[in-house]
Design an enzyme around this catalytic site. Sequence first.
Site, PDB file in Angstrom:
ATOM      1  CG  ASP A 102      -0.786  -2.566   5.523  1.00  0.00           C
ATOM      2  OD1 ASP A 102      -2.112  -2.476   4.641  1.00  0.00           O
ATOM      3  OD2 ASP A 102      -0.420  -1.740   6.112  1.00  0.00           O
ATOM      4  CE  LYS A 166       2.972  -0.828   6.760  1.00  0.00           C
ATOM      5  NZ  LYS A 166       1.939  -1.146   7.626  1.00  0.00           N
ATOM      6  CE  LYS A 198       1.079   1.960   5.582  1.00  0.00           C
ATOM      7  NZ  LYS A 198       0.028   1.366   5.915  1.00  0.00           N
TER       8      LYS A 198
END
EC number: 4.1.2.4
Length: 257
Positions: A102, A166, A198
């Site tokens: 991430d 995300k 996400k």
Amino acid sequence: MTDLKKAAQRGIELMDLTTLNDDDTDQKVIDLCHKAKSPAGNTAAICIYPRFIPIARKTLNELDCEDIKIATVTNFPHGNDDIAIAVLETRAAVAYGADEVDVVFPYRALMDGNETVGFEMVKACKEECGDDAILKVIIESGVLKDPALIRKASELAIDAGADFIKTSTGKVPVNATLEAAEIMLTVISEKNRNVGFKPAGGVRDAAQTAEFLDLAARILGDDWVTPQTFRFGASSLLNSLLHTLELVDAPKPTSGY
């Protein structure tokens, strides 16, 4: 989705159970791995700092939970615009054995009008991941705020090769919101349905879990909402969902991610 128990069960199956605290230790990560093997089934992944990947891998193997993915973070949490550092951190994360990385998009550079550095950073980090890890790109929607900037960051990340987009690091005052989620999911529907989404931080209970699941299903279809394309980033949410499923006592109030 009015059935909160169904939402809770799905939320656990779609969760990246997270600890990204300055005081994290090997033992806290070991405990996290045990929590990820929940009474309602395994979470999709855990998300931890890179240095803890080896102990997490060892623990998950001992728990016979090899299906739980290990995610980590790079260029975190500030989203600086130094591509070389982001690439080195991502390379190290993959070398440690991360299944998922991430990376924080350089969102402040975008706010200053620079669209190039974010695209190039995501592209370079995706190359480092290769076939070994998937790349999730954190756009920090709660700081971007402007719907046009949230859309632009999402588009740039997807165009540069992101596997997921995300919302948040969980380290700023405003994290996942339904408003940002709708923009990001709409961009996915327009550009590439294979890209995942996400929401991270701020999802506290089964009712909020259901709201995000319903939104994703409305925009992309219920069959799209699987661990391959949808995750919740959360720490305190797990106990809340287990309580909804009547598997644990009521969780203590928390201000955590």
